[in-house]
Design an enzyme around this catalytic site. Structure first.
Site, short mmCIF file in Angstrom:
data_model
loop_
_atom_site.label_atom_id
_atom_site.label_comp_id
_atom_site.label_asym_id
_atom_site.label_seq_id
_atom_site.Cartn_x
_atom_site.Cartn_y
_atom_site.Cartn_z
CG HIS A 121 -2.07 -1.02 1.05
ND1 HIS A 121 -2.94 -1.38 2.06
CD2 HIS A 121 -2.47 -1.75 -0.03
CE1 HIS A 121 -3.80 -2.28 1.62
NE2 HIS A 121 -3.53 -2.52 0.36
CB CYS A 129 4.68 15.77 -8.43
SG CYS A 129 3.71 16.85 -9.51
CB CYS A 152 5.53 19.65 -7.97
SG CYS A 152 6.84 18.91 -8.95
CB CYS A 155 2.24 24.10 -12.23
SG CYS A 155 3.23 25.49 -12.70
CG ASN A 217 -6.11 -10.81 14.19
OD1 ASN A 217 -6.66 -10.34 15.16
ND2 ASN A 217 -6.18 -10.27 12.99
N PRO A 218 -5.49 -11.52 17.70
CG PRO A 218 -5.16 -9.72 19.15
CD PRO A 218 -4.91 -10.17 17.74
CB ALA A 235 1.70 -9.16 16.49
P1 OAD Z 1 -7.30 -3.55 10.13
O1 OAD Z 1 -7.42 -2.38 11.04
O2 OAD Z 1 -8.39 -3.81 9.19
O3 OAD Z 1 -7.10 -4.87 11.00
C1 OAD Z 1 -6.19 -4.92 12.06
C2 OAD Z 1 -6.24 -6.31 12.62
O4 OAD Z 1 -5.24 -6.37 13.65
C3 OAD Z 1 -7.55 -6.72 13.27
O5 OAD Z 1 -7.95 -7.97 12.76
C4 OAD Z 1 -7.23 -6.83 14.75
O6 OAD Z 1 -7.92 -7.89 15.41
C5 OAD Z 1 -5.75 -7.13 14.72
N1 OAD Z 1 -5.00 -6.68 15.91
C6 OAD Z 1 -5.26 -5.69 16.78
N2 OAD Z 1 -4.30 -5.59 17.71
C7 OAD Z 1 -3.39 -6.56 17.41
C8 OAD Z 1 -2.16 -6.97 17.98
N3 OAD Z 1 -1.65 -6.36 19.06
N4 OAD Z 1 -1.50 -8.00 17.41
C9 OAD Z 1 -2.01 -8.62 16.30
N5 OAD Z 1 -3.15 -8.28 15.72
C10 OAD Z 1 -3.85 -7.26 16.27
O7 OAD Z 1 -5.88 -3.40 9.40
P2 OAD Z 1 -5.41 -4.02 8.01
O8 OAD Z 1 -5.88 -5.42 7.87
O9 OAD Z 1 -3.97 -3.75 7.90
O10 OAD Z 1 -5.69 0.52 3.58
O11 OAD Z 1 -6.19 -3.12 6.99
C11 OAD Z 1 -5.96 -3.26 5.62
C12 OAD Z 1 -6.05 -1.93 4.93
O12 OAD Z 1 -7.26 -1.27 5.28
C13 OAD Z 1 -5.00 -0.92 5.35
O13 OAD Z 1 -3.78 -1.10 4.67
C14 OAD Z 1 -5.64 0.38 5.01
C15 OAD Z 1 -6.99 0.11 5.61
O14 OAD Z 1 -8.03 0.89 5.26
C16 OAD Z 1 -5.74 1.71 3.01
O15 OAD Z 1 -5.69 2.77 3.64
C17 OAD Z 1 -5.85 1.66 1.52
#
Ligand code: OAD
Length: 254
Positions: A121, A129, A152, A155, A217-218, A235
Site C-alpha cells: 500500500h 507529484c 511541485c 505546477c 491475531n487476537p 503480535a
Molecule cells: P485492520 O485495522 O483492518 O485490522 C487490524 C487487525 O489487527 C484486526 O484484525 C485486529 O484484530 C488485529 N490486531 C489488533 N491488535 C493486534 C495486535 N496487538 N496483534 C495482532 N493483531 C492485532 O488493518 P489491516 O488489515 O492492515 O488501507 O487493513 C488493511 C487496509 O485497510 C489498510 O492497509 C488500510 C486500511 O483501510 C488503506 O488505507 C488503503
C-alpha cells in the site's frame, strides 16, 4: 505468552520449508502505539475513509487530506518497531527465502531490519507529484508545508505516497507478492483483518498453492478456518514465541 507448541504436521512443514512469506497488517504495529483501522478504537471508527483515503477526497479537500497524513506521518516518526517487527526481521536468517509483504505504510518492518520487503500500500515516507511523478521525502515536505500539499516545480502538487481506496496497487510489487504467496511453503498472516482486497487475496493464493498457514491475531478473520495454526494473541507477544519455536524446529541442536 508462554512457548508456542507446534503440531507434528506444522513442525514437519516448517522443517522442510524453503520459501516463507509474512503478510502483515495494522495489528503488527498496534504495540508500537499506532492505531489499527478496524475494530475497537480503530481509525475508521472515528474517521471516514472516503473523506481521507481516496483520490476524490484529495481533489475535494487537499488540505484536510494532507493534514491527516501529516499527523499520521508524525505519529509514525515517533513510533518504534516492537518485538513483533524484530521477531519477523530475525526470521529472515532462518529460511532460504523470506519475504515480508505488508499493507502498512509505517516503515516499521524496515526499521526493525527486514530487508526483503514488499510495501503493498505504498509508504508514508515518500510523497510524489500527481502531475509529473517526482518524488521527495515526506518529512521534508511536511516540515516545509504542514497544512497544505506543497507545490511541485511543474505546477502540480505533492500527495502522500500511499495507495488510496479505488487505486491500483503498485503493479510490479503486487505481481511479486502474488508469485511469492502462490509458491511459498509457509505463510504467516499477522495483524490483519484480511478484509481489504486485493491484498487479502494473497492468503487465498497461498492456501491454493498448498502452503502451511499460520495466523496471529487476537480476533478471528474470514480466513481463520483455513489456518493450520492460529495464535489468538497480540503480535508483540506471539511473534517472539513463534520465532523461537520456528528456530528450534530448523536448528534443533542450538
Ligand atoms: P485492520 O485495522 O483492518 O485490522 C487490524 C487487525 O489487527 C484486526 O484484525 C485486529 O484484530 C488485529 N490486531 C489488533 N491488535 C493486534 C495486535 N496487538 N496483534 C495482532 N493483531 C492485532 O488493518 P489491516 O488489515 O492492515 O488501507 O487493513 C488493511 C487496509 O485497510 C489498510 O492497509 C488500510 C486500511 O483501510 C488503506 O488505507 C488503503
Amino acid at each position: 505468552m508462554t512457548a508456542v507448541e507446534l503440531s507434528e504436521f506444522v513442525r514437519e512443514r516448517v522443517r522442510s520449508a524453503e520459501r516463507v512469506v509474512v503478510f502483515s497488517g495494522a495489528g503488527v504495529s498496534r504495540e508500537s502505539g499506532l492505531d489499527t483501522f478496524r475494530g475497537a478504537g480503530g481509525l475508521w471508527e472515528r474517521m471516514r475513509p472516503e473523506e481521507l483515503a481516496t483520490p476524490q477526497a484529495f481533489r475535494a479537500d487537499p488540505e484536510k487530506v494532507w493534514q491527516w497524513y501529516a499527523w499520521r506521518y508524525r505519529r509514525v516518526a515517533e513510533a518504534l518497531p516492537n518485538p513483533a517487527h524484530h521477531a519477523i526481521a530475525r526470521l529472515e536468517a532462518v529460511f532460504p527465502s523470506f519475504i515480508v509483504m505488508t499493507q502498512n505504510v509505517d516503515s516499521l518492518h524496515r526499521r526493525a531490519g527486514s530487508r526483503n520487503l514488499l510495501e503493498l500500500h505504498g509508504s508514508l515516507a515518500r510523497v510524489f507529484c500527481e502531475r509529473c511523478g517526482r518524488t521527495r521525502d515526506m518529512g521534508e515536505a511536511v516540515a516545509e508545508s504542514p497544512s497544505k500539499p506543497p507545490a511541485c516545480d511543474c505546477c502540480g502538487k505533492f500527495r502522500p505516497g500511499v495507495v488510496w481506496f479505488g487505486e491500483a496497487l503498485p503493479e510490479e510489487t503486487f505481481d511479486q507478492a502474488c508469485e511469492a504467496a502462490a509458491s511459498c511453503d509457509l505463510f504467516l498472516s499477522v495483524g490483519t483483518s484480511a478484509t481489504v482486497y486485493p491484498a487479502a487475496g494473497l492468503i487465498e493464493l497461498a492456501h491454493r498453492g498448498g502452503a502451511c498457514l499460520i495466523e496471529i491475531n487476537p480476533e478471528p478473520t474470514p480466513f481463520s478456518r483455513l489456518m493450520d495454526l492460529r495464535l489468538a494473541a497480540p503480535a508483540g507477544e506471539a511473534l517472539p514465541a513463534l520465532a523461537d519455536a520456528l528456530e528450534r524446529c530448523r536448528w534443533p541442536t542450538t
